[in-house]
Design an enzyme around this catalytic site. Sequence first.
Site, PDB file in Angstrom:
ATOM      1  N   SER A   1       0.881  -1.100   0.062  1.00 61.63           N
ATOM      2  CA  SER A   1       0.207  -0.015   0.056  1.00 61.63           C
ATOM      3  C   SER A   1       0.785   1.249   0.139  1.00 61.63           C
ATOM      4  O   SER A   1       1.480   1.454  -0.725  1.00 61.63           O
ATOM      5  CB  SER A   1      -0.927  -0.093   1.263  1.00 61.63           C
TER       6      SER A   1
ATOM      7  N   ASP B   1      -9.437  -6.626  -3.563  1.00 57.12           N
ATOM      8  CA  ASP B   1      -8.866  -5.125  -3.251  1.00 57.12           C
ATOM      9  C   ASP B   1      -9.965  -4.064  -3.531  1.00 57.12           C
ATOM     10  O   ASP B   1      -9.969  -3.899  -4.686  1.00 57.12           O
ATOM     11  CB  ASP B   1      -7.467  -5.041  -3.856  1.00 57.12           C
TER      12      ASP B   1
ATOM     13  N   HIS C   1      -7.518  -5.967   0.289  1.00 62.50           N
ATOM     14  CA  HIS C   1      -6.591  -5.011   0.752  1.00 62.50           C
ATOM     15  C   HIS C   1      -5.922  -5.297   2.077  1.00 62.50           C
ATOM     16  O   HIS C   1      -6.426  -4.746   3.083  1.00 62.50           O
ATOM     17  CB  HIS C   1      -7.118  -3.500   0.603  1.00 62.50           C
TER      18      HIS C   1
END
Length: 282
Positions: free
Chosen positions: A103, A235, A263
Amino acid sequence: MVTETMMPVNGIQVCVETFGEPADPPLLLLSGDGGSMDWWDDEFCRRLAAGGRLVVRYDHRDTGRSTCFPIGSPAYSGEDLMNDALGVLDVLGLPSAHLVGFSLGGGIAQRIAADHPGRVLSLTLISTSARSGDPDPALPPPPAPVSVATRPLPEIDWTDRKAAVARLITEIRDRGGPFTAAEPHLRRLAERIFDRSADLAAGRRNHRLAGYGPPVRDRLGTIVAPTVILHGTLDQRFPAEHPRELADAIPKSRLVWLEGVGHELPPRAVWDRVLDEILHNA
Protein backbone atom coordinates in the site's frame (compact mmCIF):
# COMPACT_ATOMS: atom_id res chain seq x y z
CA MET A 1 18.95 -14.42 14.41
CA VAL A 2 16.45 -11.65 15.19
CA THR A 3 17.47 -8.26 16.55
CA GLU A 4 15.45 -5.11 17.33
CA THR A 5 17.03 -1.76 18.08
CA MET A 6 16.39 1.99 18.06
CA MET A 7 18.42 3.87 15.45
CA PRO A 8 18.99 7.58 14.72
CA VAL A 9 17.58 8.27 11.24
CA ASN A 10 17.12 11.74 9.75
CA GLY A 11 16.97 13.43 13.14
CA ILE A 12 14.44 11.02 14.67
CA GLN A 13 14.54 7.61 16.35
CA VAL A 14 13.38 4.65 14.27
CA CYS A 15 12.74 1.17 15.62
CA VAL A 16 14.31 -1.44 13.32
CA GLU A 17 14.29 -5.24 13.44
CA THR A 18 16.28 -7.69 11.34
CA PHE A 19 15.87 -11.41 10.63
CA GLY A 20 18.56 -13.65 9.20
CA GLU A 21 22.27 -13.49 8.55
CA PRO A 22 24.02 -10.14 8.03
CA ALA A 23 25.96 -11.52 5.05
CA ASP A 24 22.77 -12.39 3.11
CA PRO A 25 21.29 -10.01 0.49
CA PRO A 26 19.11 -7.42 2.30
CA LEU A 27 15.35 -7.23 1.83
CA LEU A 28 13.50 -4.18 3.22
CA LEU A 29 9.81 -4.46 4.16
CA LEU A 30 7.75 -1.26 3.93
CA SER A 31 4.44 -1.12 5.81
CA GLY A 32 1.27 0.65 4.76
CA ASP A 33 -0.38 3.91 5.78
CA GLY A 34 -0.17 4.32 9.55
CA GLY A 35 1.25 0.82 9.82
CA SER A 36 4.00 -0.30 12.16
CA MET A 37 6.29 -3.20 11.32
CA ASP A 38 4.02 -5.53 13.32
CA TRP A 39 1.82 -5.94 10.25
CA TRP A 40 4.56 -8.07 8.68
CA ASP A 41 3.97 -11.42 10.38
CA ASP A 42 6.95 -12.81 12.33
CA GLU A 43 6.76 -16.20 10.64
CA PHE A 44 6.47 -14.58 7.21
CA CYS A 45 9.69 -12.68 7.97
CA ARG A 46 11.43 -15.84 9.21
CA ARG A 47 10.50 -17.71 6.05
CA LEU A 48 11.90 -14.91 3.91
CA ALA A 49 15.10 -15.06 5.98
CA ALA A 50 15.21 -18.85 5.53
CA GLY A 51 15.23 -18.16 1.79
CA GLY A 52 18.65 -16.56 2.18
CA ARG A 53 17.74 -12.93 2.81
CA LEU A 54 18.59 -10.47 5.57
CA VAL A 55 15.05 -9.24 6.27
CA VAL A 56 14.69 -5.70 7.62
CA ARG A 57 11.44 -4.24 8.91
CA TYR A 58 10.91 -1.00 10.79
CA ASP A 59 8.30 1.29 12.32
CA HIS A 60 7.53 4.31 10.13
CA ARG A 61 7.77 7.59 12.01
CA ASP A 62 4.49 8.09 13.92
CA THR A 63 4.02 4.33 14.30
CA GLY A 64 5.17 1.68 16.76
CA ARG A 65 8.17 2.72 18.85
CA SER A 66 9.55 5.25 16.37
CA THR A 67 9.37 8.99 17.00
CA CYS A 68 5.84 10.40 17.07
CA PHE A 69 4.67 13.92 16.24
CA PRO A 70 1.67 15.91 17.55
CA ILE A 71 -1.56 14.62 16.07
CA GLY A 72 -2.64 16.85 13.21
CA SER A 73 0.75 18.59 12.96
CA PRO A 74 3.26 16.29 11.27
CA ALA A 75 6.55 18.12 10.80
CA TYR A 76 7.36 16.02 7.74
CA SER A 77 6.23 15.15 4.23
CA GLY A 78 5.70 12.04 2.18
CA GLU A 79 9.23 12.45 0.86
CA ASP A 80 10.52 12.24 4.43
CA LEU A 81 8.91 8.81 4.73
CA MET A 82 10.90 7.75 1.68
CA ASN A 83 14.08 9.23 3.14
CA ASP A 84 13.49 7.30 6.36
CA ALA A 85 13.57 4.04 4.38
CA LEU A 86 16.85 5.08 2.78
CA GLY A 87 18.12 6.23 6.18
CA VAL A 88 17.46 2.80 7.68
CA LEU A 89 19.59 1.24 4.94
CA ASP A 90 22.29 3.84 5.54
CA VAL A 91 22.47 3.18 9.29
CA LEU A 92 22.69 -0.56 8.62
CA GLY A 93 25.48 0.06 6.12
CA LEU A 94 23.46 -1.30 3.20
CA PRO A 95 24.06 0.45 -0.13
CA SER A 96 21.06 -1.27 -1.75
CA ALA A 97 18.27 -3.73 -0.98
CA HIS A 98 15.37 -5.69 -2.38
CA LEU A 99 12.25 -3.62 -1.60
CA VAL A 100 8.86 -5.11 -0.69
CA GLY A 101 6.15 -2.50 -0.11
CA PHE A 102 2.49 -2.78 0.84
CA SER A 103 0.00 0.00 0.00
CA LEU A 104 1.71 3.26 1.11
CA GLY A 105 4.91 1.23 1.43
CA GLY A 106 4.52 0.29 -2.21
CA GLY A 107 4.29 3.98 -3.08
CA ILE A 108 7.48 4.65 -1.12
CA ALA A 109 9.19 1.75 -2.93
CA GLN A 110 8.17 3.13 -6.34
CA ARG A 111 9.58 6.54 -5.45
CA ILE A 112 12.90 5.06 -4.30
CA ALA A 113 13.15 2.97 -7.48
CA ALA A 114 12.50 6.03 -9.65
CA ASP A 115 14.65 8.53 -7.71
CA HIS A 116 17.43 6.27 -6.44
CA PRO A 117 17.67 3.32 -8.87
CA GLY A 118 21.10 2.30 -7.63
CA ARG A 119 19.67 1.46 -4.22
CA VAL A 120 17.05 -1.01 -5.47
CA LEU A 121 17.95 -4.61 -6.28
CA SER A 122 14.36 -5.65 -6.97
CA LEU A 123 10.87 -4.33 -6.39
CA THR A 124 7.81 -6.18 -5.06
CA LEU A 125 4.65 -4.03 -4.97
CA ILE A 126 1.70 -5.38 -2.97
CA SER A 127 -1.80 -3.86 -3.06
CA THR A 128 -0.62 -0.44 -4.19
CA SER A 129 -1.12 2.12 -6.95
CA ALA A 130 0.79 4.09 -9.58
CA ARG A 131 -0.98 7.22 -8.34
CA SER A 132 0.98 7.93 -5.16
CA GLY A 133 1.40 11.70 -5.02
CA ASP A 134 -1.57 12.47 -7.26
CA PRO A 135 -4.13 14.78 -5.64
CA ASP A 136 -6.35 11.73 -5.19
CA PRO A 137 -4.34 8.49 -5.37
CA ALA A 138 -7.47 6.37 -5.81
CA LEU A 139 -9.09 5.95 -9.20
CA PRO A 140 -12.87 6.24 -8.87
CA PRO A 141 -14.40 2.76 -8.76
CA PRO A 142 -17.49 1.93 -10.81
CA PRO A 143 -20.71 3.21 -9.21
CA ALA A 144 -21.81 0.75 -6.56
CA PRO A 145 -23.41 0.69 -3.13
CA VAL A 146 -21.10 1.54 -0.24
CA SER A 147 -19.38 -1.67 0.87
CA VAL A 148 -18.16 -2.67 4.30
CA ALA A 149 -14.64 -1.93 3.09
CA THR A 150 -15.49 1.75 2.51
CA ARG A 151 -18.16 2.37 5.11
CA PRO A 152 -17.55 5.32 7.44
CA LEU A 153 -16.79 4.29 11.01
CA PRO A 154 -17.32 6.47 14.09
CA GLU A 155 -14.36 8.10 15.80
CA ILE A 156 -12.99 6.29 18.83
CA ASP A 157 -10.55 6.99 21.63
CA TRP A 158 -7.33 5.38 20.36
CA THR A 159 -5.88 5.40 23.88
CA ASP A 160 -8.62 2.98 24.97
CA ARG A 161 -7.06 -0.46 24.46
CA LYS A 162 -10.33 -2.37 24.21
CA ALA A 163 -11.87 0.08 21.73
CA ALA A 164 -8.70 0.36 19.65
CA VAL A 165 -8.22 -3.41 19.40
CA ALA A 166 -11.86 -3.90 18.39
CA ARG A 167 -11.57 -1.20 15.70
CA LEU A 168 -8.38 -2.67 14.25
CA ILE A 169 -10.03 -6.10 14.02
CA THR A 170 -13.06 -4.58 12.28
CA GLU A 171 -10.89 -2.70 9.78
CA ILE A 172 -8.84 -5.77 8.91
CA ARG A 173 -11.98 -7.84 8.36
CA ASP A 174 -13.64 -5.12 6.27
CA ARG A 175 -10.64 -4.82 3.94
CA GLY A 176 -10.00 -8.55 3.74
CA GLY A 177 -11.51 -11.58 2.08
CA PRO A 178 -12.25 -15.25 2.72
CA PHE A 179 -8.61 -15.99 3.59
CA THR A 180 -8.26 -13.25 6.22
CA ALA A 181 -7.09 -14.69 9.53
CA ALA A 182 -9.59 -15.77 12.18
CA GLU A 183 -10.50 -13.59 15.16
CA PRO A 184 -7.98 -15.03 17.67
CA HIS A 185 -5.06 -14.26 15.34
CA LEU A 186 -6.41 -10.80 14.53
CA ARG A 187 -6.85 -10.04 18.22
CA ARG A 188 -3.26 -11.02 19.01
CA LEU A 189 -2.05 -8.81 16.15
CA ALA A 190 -4.21 -5.85 17.20
CA GLU A 191 -3.12 -6.15 20.83
CA ARG A 192 0.52 -6.26 19.80
CA ILE A 193 0.09 -3.20 17.61
CA PHE A 194 -1.58 -1.29 20.44
CA ASP A 195 0.97 -2.33 23.05
CA ARG A 196 3.94 -1.39 20.86
CA SER A 197 2.54 1.95 19.73
CA ALA A 198 3.64 5.13 21.46
CA ASP A 199 0.67 6.97 19.92
CA LEU A 200 -1.62 4.83 17.80
CA ALA A 201 -3.67 7.79 16.58
CA ALA A 202 -0.67 9.77 15.33
CA GLY A 203 0.28 7.76 12.27
CA ARG A 204 -3.32 7.13 11.28
CA ARG A 205 -3.90 10.86 10.85
CA ASN A 206 -0.45 12.30 10.28
CA HIS A 207 0.57 10.05 7.41
CA ARG A 208 -2.40 11.21 5.40
CA LEU A 209 -1.78 14.85 6.26
CA ALA A 210 1.87 14.47 5.24
CA GLY A 211 0.77 13.25 1.82
CA TYR A 212 2.66 11.09 -0.64
CA GLY A 213 5.15 13.58 -2.00
CA PRO A 214 5.25 14.76 -5.65
CA PRO A 215 3.58 12.49 -8.21
CA VAL A 216 5.81 9.66 -9.40
CA ARG A 217 3.53 8.08 -12.02
CA ASP A 218 5.17 9.83 -14.99
CA ARG A 219 8.59 8.46 -13.99
CA LEU A 220 7.65 4.81 -13.50
CA GLY A 221 8.89 4.08 -17.00
CA THR A 222 12.43 4.80 -15.81
CA ILE A 223 12.41 1.98 -13.25
CA VAL A 224 15.01 -0.66 -14.13
CA ALA A 225 14.72 -2.97 -11.10
CA PRO A 226 13.05 -6.37 -11.67
CA THR A 227 9.46 -5.77 -10.57
CA VAL A 228 6.60 -8.03 -9.55
CA ILE A 229 3.16 -6.63 -8.69
CA LEU A 230 1.03 -8.71 -6.33
CA HIS A 231 -2.60 -7.68 -6.07
CA GLY A 232 -5.71 -9.17 -4.51
CA THR A 233 -8.72 -9.76 -6.71
CA LEU A 234 -10.96 -8.44 -3.91
CA ASP A 235 -8.98 -5.26 -3.20
CA GLN A 236 -11.56 -2.46 -2.94
CA ARG A 237 -9.09 0.25 -1.91
CA PHE A 238 -7.23 -0.10 -5.20
CA PRO A 239 -9.43 -1.87 -7.77
CA ALA A 240 -8.05 -3.73 -10.77
CA GLU A 241 -7.30 -0.55 -12.77
CA HIS A 242 -4.47 0.29 -10.37
CA PRO A 243 -2.25 -2.79 -10.67
CA ARG A 244 -2.86 -2.89 -14.42
CA GLU A 245 -1.69 0.70 -14.71
CA LEU A 246 1.42 -0.16 -12.69
CA ALA A 247 2.18 -3.16 -14.89
CA ASP A 248 1.78 -1.06 -18.03
CA ALA A 249 4.00 1.72 -16.66
CA ILE A 250 6.94 -0.24 -15.21
CA PRO A 251 9.07 -1.89 -17.92
CA LYS A 252 9.20 -5.70 -17.88
CA SER A 253 7.11 -5.90 -14.68
CA ARG A 254 4.88 -8.89 -13.95
CA LEU A 255 1.36 -8.68 -12.52
CA VAL A 256 0.34 -11.60 -10.31
CA TRP A 257 -3.25 -11.80 -9.10
CA LEU A 258 -3.94 -13.19 -5.61
CA GLU A 259 -7.35 -14.81 -5.81
CA GLY A 260 -9.66 -14.12 -2.86
CA VAL A 261 -7.35 -11.54 -1.27
CA GLY A 262 -8.48 -8.05 -0.31
CA HIS A 263 -6.54 -4.93 0.62
CA GLU A 264 -4.43 -6.68 3.22
CA LEU A 265 -0.98 -8.05 3.89
CA PRO A 266 -0.94 -11.47 2.21
CA PRO A 267 -2.88 -13.92 4.40
CA ARG A 268 -1.31 -17.26 5.30
CA ALA A 269 -3.34 -19.12 2.66
CA VAL A 270 -1.32 -17.44 -0.12
CA TRP A 271 2.06 -17.27 1.62
CA ASP A 272 3.65 -20.04 -0.43
CA ARG A 273 2.95 -18.23 -3.68
CA VAL A 274 3.81 -14.78 -2.33
CA LEU A 275 7.09 -15.96 -0.78
CA ASP A 276 8.02 -17.74 -4.02
CA GLU A 277 7.32 -14.59 -6.02
CA ILE A 278 9.32 -12.33 -3.69
CA LEU A 279 12.31 -14.66 -3.48
CA HIS A 280 12.28 -15.45 -7.20
CA ASN A 281 12.10 -11.74 -8.03
CA ALA A 282 14.83 -10.99 -5.50
